[in-house]
Design an enzyme around this catalytic site. Structure first.
Site, PDB file in Angstrom:
ATOM      1  N   ASP A 174     109.304  38.254  18.285  1.00  0.00           N
ATOM      2  CA  ASP A 174     110.624  38.280  18.906  1.00  0.00           C
ATOM      3  C   ASP A 174     110.978  36.961  19.597  1.00  0.00           C
ATOM      4  O   ASP A 174     110.135  36.074  19.755  1.00  0.00           O
ATOM      5  CB  ASP A 174     110.731  39.457  19.897  1.00  0.00           C
ATOM      6  CG  ASP A 174     109.475  39.653  20.735  1.00  0.00           C
ATOM      7  OD1 ASP A 174     108.696  38.689  20.880  1.00  0.00           O
ATOM      8  OD2 ASP A 174     109.270  40.766  21.241  1.00  0.00           O
ATOM      9  N   ASN A 231     107.818  50.428  29.269  1.00  0.00           N
ATOM     10  CA  ASN A 231     108.612  51.555  28.755  1.00  0.00           C
ATOM     11  C   ASN A 231     108.213  51.918  27.325  1.00  0.00           C
ATOM     12  O   ASN A 231     108.891  52.695  26.673  1.00  0.00           O
ATOM     13  CB  ASN A 231     110.114  51.223  28.824  1.00  0.00           C
ATOM     14  CG  ASN A 231     110.478  50.034  27.938  1.00  0.00           C
ATOM     15  OD1 ASN A 231     109.631  49.473  27.246  1.00  0.00           O
ATOM     16  ND2 ASN A 231     111.750  49.649  27.958  1.00  0.00           N
ATOM     17  N   HIS A 256     107.944  49.751  24.752  1.00  0.00           N
ATOM     18  CA  HIS A 256     108.459  48.930  23.650  1.00  0.00           C
ATOM     19  C   HIS A 256     107.338  48.159  22.958  1.00  0.00           C
ATOM     20  O   HIS A 256     106.324  47.820  23.560  1.00  0.00           O
ATOM     21  CB  HIS A 256     109.606  48.011  24.096  1.00  0.00           C
ATOM     22  CG  HIS A 256     109.246  46.874  24.990  1.00  0.00           C
ATOM     23  ND1 HIS A 256     110.075  46.439  26.006  1.00  0.00           N
ATOM     24  CD2 HIS A 256     108.172  46.050  25.033  1.00  0.00           C
ATOM     25  CE1 HIS A 256     109.513  45.408  26.607  1.00  0.00           C
ATOM     26  NE2 HIS A 256     108.358  45.157  26.032  1.00  0.00           N
ATOM     27  N   GLU A 292     113.206  48.695  22.058  1.00  0.00           N
ATOM     28  CA  GLU A 292     113.284  49.508  23.269  1.00  0.00           C
ATOM     29  C   GLU A 292     113.355  50.998  22.895  1.00  0.00           C
ATOM     30  O   GLU A 292     113.608  51.339  21.737  1.00  0.00           O
ATOM     31  CB  GLU A 292     114.533  49.108  24.074  1.00  0.00           C
ATOM     32  CG  GLU A 292     114.554  47.628  24.511  1.00  0.00           C
ATOM     33  CD  GLU A 292     113.644  47.323  25.707  1.00  0.00           C
ATOM     34  OE1 GLU A 292     112.569  47.941  25.838  1.00  0.00           O
ATOM     35  OE2 GLU A 292     114.014  46.439  26.507  1.00  0.00           O
TER      36      GLU A 292
HETATM   37  C1  F6R Z   1     106.298  39.993  23.332  1.00  0.00           C
HETATM   38  C2  F6R Z   1     106.567  41.394  23.046  1.00  0.00           C
HETATM   39  C3  F6R Z   1     106.556  42.441  24.102  1.00  0.00           C
HETATM   40  C4  F6R Z   1     105.357  42.345  25.052  1.00  0.00           C
HETATM   41  C5  F6R Z   1     105.454  43.401  26.139  1.00  0.00           C
HETATM   42  C6  F6R Z   1     104.301  43.310  27.111  1.00  0.00           C
HETATM   43  O1  F6R Z   1     106.369  39.226  22.146  1.00  0.00           O
HETATM   44  O2  F6R Z   1     106.818  41.681  21.926  1.00  0.00           O
HETATM   45  O3  F6R Z   1     106.552  43.701  23.480  1.00  0.00           O
HETATM   46  O4  F6R Z   1     104.177  42.502  24.307  1.00  0.00           O
HETATM   47  O5  F6R Z   1     106.665  43.254  26.820  1.00  0.00           O
HETATM   48  O6  F6R Z   1     104.396  42.122  27.833  1.00  0.00           O
HETATM   49  P1  F6R Z   1     103.217  41.616  28.779  1.00  0.00           P
HETATM   50  O7  F6R Z   1     102.094  41.249  27.854  1.00  0.00           O
HETATM   51  O8  F6R Z   1     103.769  40.403  29.466  1.00  0.00           O
HETATM   52  O9  F6R Z   1     102.873  42.742  29.673  1.00  0.00           O
END
Ligand code: F6R
Length: 239
Positions: free
Chosen positions: A66, A134, A136, A141
């Site tokens: 992403d 959440n 994702h 989301e």
């Molecule tokens: C990032 C992504 C997100 C993160 C998620 C957890 O490329 O796709 O799904 O993996 O937001 O983020 P952290 O690792 O910062 O807790």
């Protein structure tokens, strides 16, 4: 699904072992990368193994999950910049084959082109995932259809709050992102999800042991035929 629970440093070594195994069997493997705090330990190990001459990405191709809409690759909070800092600049993956969705051009044609490029590369062999508080995966989301391909999402307030720590203020956190869809992720031949810390314990329980539902996007990994989940003891506390 295979679950491995261990200390974070050990998980990074074990997860890195999946990369050394894959790349020694298939040097031209296609890797799906993620950003955020979670993969930093793994990326540090991959960089070290490369420095030690034990791991080469010379023939590999990568696709990131992403990117924030509106952030140029040179923006310090863009995911392209993150990947350059934490991985790409320290390994031998040719940059022309290190793909990150564009945050500047999110036309339907460009988004569909990302899925076409993944297919043209032969499909993703190993997709790395973190998990949002959440549920994702990528920036899919809650409520995102399981059939989704690469698309633009509106980030939830909880995701923007969670990521505000990287920006000067919440107002600077973009409101949208381009992300691989859930179908794009599920098409990968293997998935590797890492969850670290107590803040992930509830969502890990829901994702791994609750119903498979778009309301918990990460629950879809229960349906994947080859998925390994690496949790530290805090993230696994409620399993
Ligand atoms: C990032 C992504 C997100 C993160 C998620 C957890 O490329 O796709 O799904 O993996 O937001 O983020 P952290 O690792 O910062 O807790």
């Amino acid at each position: 699904m295979k679950l491995i629970v261990d200390k974070a440093a050990r998980l990074a070594e074990l997860a890195a072992g999946q990369y050394t195994a894959l790349l020694s069997n298939k040097p031209a493997a296609v890797l799906g990368f993620a950003t955020g705090s979670t993969p930093l330990g793994l990326y540090a190990v991959l960089c070290r193994l490369h420095r030690e001459g034990k791991l080469s990405f010379r023939e590999a191709t990568s696709f990131n999950l992403d990117e924030y809409v509106g952030l140029a690759p040179t923006h310090e909070q863009s995911y392209k910049y993150f990947m350059m800092q934490n991985l790409f600049s320290q390994i031998d993956l040719p940059l022309e084959r290190a793909h990150v969705p564009s945050g500047m051009d999110v036309s339907a044609e460009t988004l569909a082109g990302y899925d076409r490029a993944i297919a043209a590369a032969g499909g993703i062999d190993l997709q790395l995932l973190g998990i949002g508080n959440n549920g994702h995966i990528g920036f899919n989301e809650p409520g995102t259809p399981f059939e989704s391909l690469t698309h633009v999402v509106r980030l939830t307030e909880s995701t923007r709050q969670a990521n505000a720590r990287f920006f000067d203020s919440i107002d600077q956190v973009p409101t949208q992102a381009a992300t691989m869809g859930i179908r794009t992720v599920m098409n990968a031949r293997s998935l590797l999800l890492i969850a670290l810390g107590r803040a992930k314990a509830e969502i890990i329980r829901a994702a791994l042991t609750g119903p498979v539902t778009p309301e918990v996007p990460a629950s879809v990994i229960q349906l994947h035929p080859d998925c390994t989940v690496y949790c530290d003891e805090e993230a696994a506390a409620l399993l």
